[in-house]
Design an enzyme around this catalytic site. Structure first.
Site, PDB file in Angstrom:
ATOM      1  N   SER A  12       0.580  -1.197  -0.049  1.00 51.04           N
ATOM      2  CA  SER A  12      -0.026  -0.189  -0.025  1.00 51.04           C
ATOM      3  C   SER A  12       0.807   1.362  -0.155  1.00 51.04           C
ATOM      4  CB  SER A  12      -1.058  -0.175   1.183  1.00 51.04           C
ATOM      5  OG  SER A  12      -1.997   0.978   1.120  1.00 51.04           O
ATOM      6  N   LYS A  20      -1.013  -4.315  -3.168  1.00 51.31           N
ATOM      7  CA  LYS A  20      -2.415  -3.869  -2.764  1.00 51.31           C
ATOM      8  C   LYS A  20      -2.505  -2.521  -3.196  1.00 51.31           C
ATOM      9  CE  LYS A  20      -5.718  -3.282   0.560  1.00 51.31           C
ATOM     10  NZ  LYS A  20      -6.197  -1.822   0.298  1.00 51.31           N
ATOM     11  N   ASP A  27      10.225   5.620 -10.079  1.00 51.37           N
ATOM     12  CA  ASP A  27       9.874   6.260 -11.302  1.00 51.37           C
ATOM     13  C   ASP A  27      10.729   7.586 -11.535  1.00 51.37           C
ATOM     14  OD1 ASP A  27       8.091   4.451 -11.957  1.00 51.37           O
ATOM     15  OD2 ASP A  27       6.332   5.580 -10.871  1.00 51.37           O
TER      16      ASP A  27
END
Length: 699
Positions: free
Chosen positions: A468, A493, A479
């Site tokens: 999460s 999740k 990224d």
């Protein structure tokens, strides 16, 4: 269907007589309450209207609901007969129409048949045990099927009798192998089956309705579920009372209660002796209280037994995952899991890349926390992840560290706000996460809004239990090419749930999905590390991908974001140096061998019912474990253990001590130690490879 079906070896008996005629007069049938039909209609409406997964309940979903409900009731295909299943098939394509009409009678009729079959079985076993243990031939070469997912329900009474004969024999053999005598075994089994009989007889209409409705909600995704008024009360209690008990999240796995995850800093976590997928088979109060067998119990009843006041003791008898099947008893001192026990902590260590030594700061972050109560009071000293990490970063910068490792292993998530704000400490202004809602609108409001506090080399350490909010942070760092992500694929999740009120109870429903700035979802696939470490947790049994109905991975449009380090050029030499270093490392050789051992155990489809064969198997498994450990110790210059018992004794720890955050130690953490060497290589290579300034990526 549940993955990795290591079927329960918990019960069974030689059923000499089972009436083929089903008489509801033998047991009181449960009937739907007056308002449950309207609640069912309400649940169907909210699922179709509000759930992220836009599914309409029709004939296909009716068949899936039928399968799921039968599976939920009898996952080991041990109670129903094939004739029962054939009889129920008349409803397989019509359950959707019934629910829309507010009709749940079929669900209750199926349950009442199940309840009757279970009651008959348990009464018969208790009748048999009144006469003593059956005279099993433990020299006979036969086996019990562990994984019955692909098996059929017993076609006849005699086929059912044979299945249950083997189940009882396996239960008795398991107890014999723990050095219990026949009288002890009989007494334990009597208590077990009487307890199961009592609980099945105590089932209420609300229990049946909740089970039936959750068979429906699971078709949408594994995190949506219906909470009956009783379950809602327990849910609210667990959310409001702080975490008091042992600090473990439990889940039902067929007849067992299984450890899903441990709460970082909690009593169970601090023992170091409980792991995800371990099965709890008995619970004892205090240091000397009687061990209560909990095989076949309802999950909430097991939780009630384990839960208790801070300062008291509880003993758990477990079957460790991947072991030799032996039971282990662990004494735990219950405690309230305090915020300071979960707080971020730091340490510094020296690491070398072979040419130069570097001071590396390590920040361990067990969860993404915030003291909401203090925050709402406008307490200027309220605790939160970002505030605490900012202080640690300032201290580490004052200590002139050359790089920082942020350890998110076992961090199951927490506050989305904190995940965003924590990212803000490491990157300049820019988006952190995208959220797509059920109405397909995409929110990009979770952004980094300040200049980075720390701009130096960064490694983020993750594993399968990082979930999460951890995945949002790690994904953003990856990224942006802001740092290296090292470890194992995360949990996956990437969904958000909200509570929807109902006439009776509430519906927890998935309404949104997380996406990285790259456009990739964190759902299902999680975050893949730049540099993988040895796998310690079986991804097939733990993680979002282990759920059959988990929402899939997908992509949306990427958003412009900066790129920091030139990782494309750095990664190949970093991976090469890591592989060379760990190929002959004793700890890494041990970790790989241990995972292989546990995987082989988890894949076992049958268990022998021959006592000598089982004993030889147990000895062989123990010898294999001992050999693995002694190879590691010898390679490290440590004294090998003479016996498996000496090894076990060295690994045991009586009580989980409570008293602040766990100290960061490298000597017992080869993964963290190797992350330090990766960081040293990262710094050294970064000095040699030209850096690129932050720039907006092209899309």
């Amino acid at each position: 269907m549940l993955t990795n079906r290591i079927a329960a070896l918990f019960s069974g008996f030689l059923l000499l007589t089972l009436l083929s005629a089903v008489s509801q007069a033998d047991i009181d049938a449960l009937k739907p309450e007056a308002d449950q039909g309207s609640t069912a209609r309400e649940i169907v409406g909210k699922l179709e209207m509000l759930h992220y997964n836009k599914l309409k309940i029709g004939d296909e979903m009716s068949e899936q609901l039928w399968d799921e409900y039968i599976e939920a009731l009898d996952p080991t295909k041990s109670y129903f007969l094939a004739s029962d299943i054939n009889e129920f098939r008349e409803w397989r394509a019509s359950l959707d129409d019934q629910l829309r009409a507010g009709e749940v009678k079929s669900g209750f009729e199926i349950y009442n048949r199940y309840r009757l079959r279970v009651t008959d079985r348990l009464n018969n076993i208790l009748s048999q045990l009144d006469k003593g243990l059956p005279a099993f031939d433990f020299d006979r070469d036969e086996s019990l099927e562990l994984d019955r997912e692909e098996s059929q329900w017993p076609a006849s009474i005699s086929a059912a009798d044979e299945l249950w004969r083997k189940r009882l024999k396996s239960s008795v053999l398991n107890l014999r192998l723990t050095d219990k005598d026949d009288e002890e075994i009989r007494d334990l089994l009597v208590r077990r089956y009487k307890g199961q009989l009592k609980r099945v007889q105590q089932q209420s209409s609300d229990d049946v309705f909740e089970l039936y409705m959750n068979s429906l909600t699971r078709l949408y995704d594994p995190h949506s579920n219906y909470l009956s008024p009783r379950s809602l009360e327990n849910f609210n209690m667990s959310m409001s009372l702080s975490l008091e008990g042992i600090g473990a999240v439990l889940q039902a796995d067929e007849e067992y209660t299984k450890v899903a995850r441990l709460v970082a800093g909690g009593p169970a976590d601090r023992t170091g002796k409980i792991k995800p997928n371990d099965k709890i088979v008995a619970v004892g109060q205090d240091k000397e209280g009687e061990m209560v067998d909990v095989i076949g119990w309802r999950l909430d009843d097991v939780v009630d037994l384990i839960r208790g006041p801070a300062g008291s003791f509880v003993r758990l008898e477990t079957i460790p995952t991947g072991g030799d099947g032996s039971h282990k008893t662990i004494l735990i001192k219950r405690s309230k899991v305090k915020l300071e026990d979960q707080a971020a902590k730091k340490a510094t260590f020296e690491f070398s890349d072979g040419e130069k030594s570097y001071k590396i700061g390590i920040i361990n972050l067990p969860t993404f926390y915030i003291d909401f109560e203090a925050y709402r009071r406008r307490d200027p000293n309220y605790k939160s992840t970002t505030r605490d990490v900012a202080k640690l970063l300032a201290e580490l910068k004052g200590e002139k560290v050359d790089g920082i490792i942020l350890d998110l292993r076992n961090n199951g998530g927490g506050s989305l706000q904190e995940a965003t704000m924590l990212t803000d400490l490491f990157i300049d202004q820019g988006p952190v996460v995208q959220i797509r809602h059920a109405n397909e609108q995409i929110s990009r409001h979770n952004r980094s809004r300040s200049r980075a506090m720390y701009r130096g080399p960064l490694v983020v350490l993750i594993n399968r239990l990082s979930a999460s909010a951890s995945e949002i942070f790690a994904g953003a760092i990856q990224d942006y090419n802001r740092g290296l992500v090292v470890g194992n694929q995360t949990f996956g999740k990437g969904t958000v749930q909200t509570m929807a009120p109902l006439k009776e109870g509430q519906l927890k429903i998935t309404q949104s999905k997380f996406y990285r700035v790259s456009g990739d979802s964190t759902q299902h696939a999680g975050v893949t590390p730049d540099i993988p470490m040895p796998q310690l947790i079986d991804a097939e049994s733990v993680g979002e991908s282990a759920y059959d109905t988990a929402l899939p991975w997908d992509r949306i449009h990427a958003v412009p974001h900066a790129k920091y380090f030139n990782l494309k050029d750095l990664l190949p030499p970093l991976i090469s140096k890591h592989n060379q270093r760990t190929a002959a490392d004793p700890d890494f050789i041990f970790l790989r061998a241990q995972f292989q051992f546990e995987s082989e155990r988890a894949d076992q489809k049958f268990v022998s019912l021959n006592e000598n064969a089982r004993e030889e198997e147990r000895k062989g498994l123990n010898q294999r474990l001992l050999t693995m450990e002694n190879r590691r110790r010898t390679a490290k210059g440590l004294e090998p253990y003479e016996t498996f018992e000496a090894y076990e004794e060295s690994e045991s720890e009586e009580v989980a001590t409570i008293g602040g955050p766990v100290e960061i130690k490298l000597e017992k953490d080869p993964i963290l130690n190797e992350a330090g060497y990766i960081m040293a290589d990262f710094i050294g290579l970064s000095d040699k490879i030209a850096k690129t300034p932050p720039q907006v990526a092209n899309f």
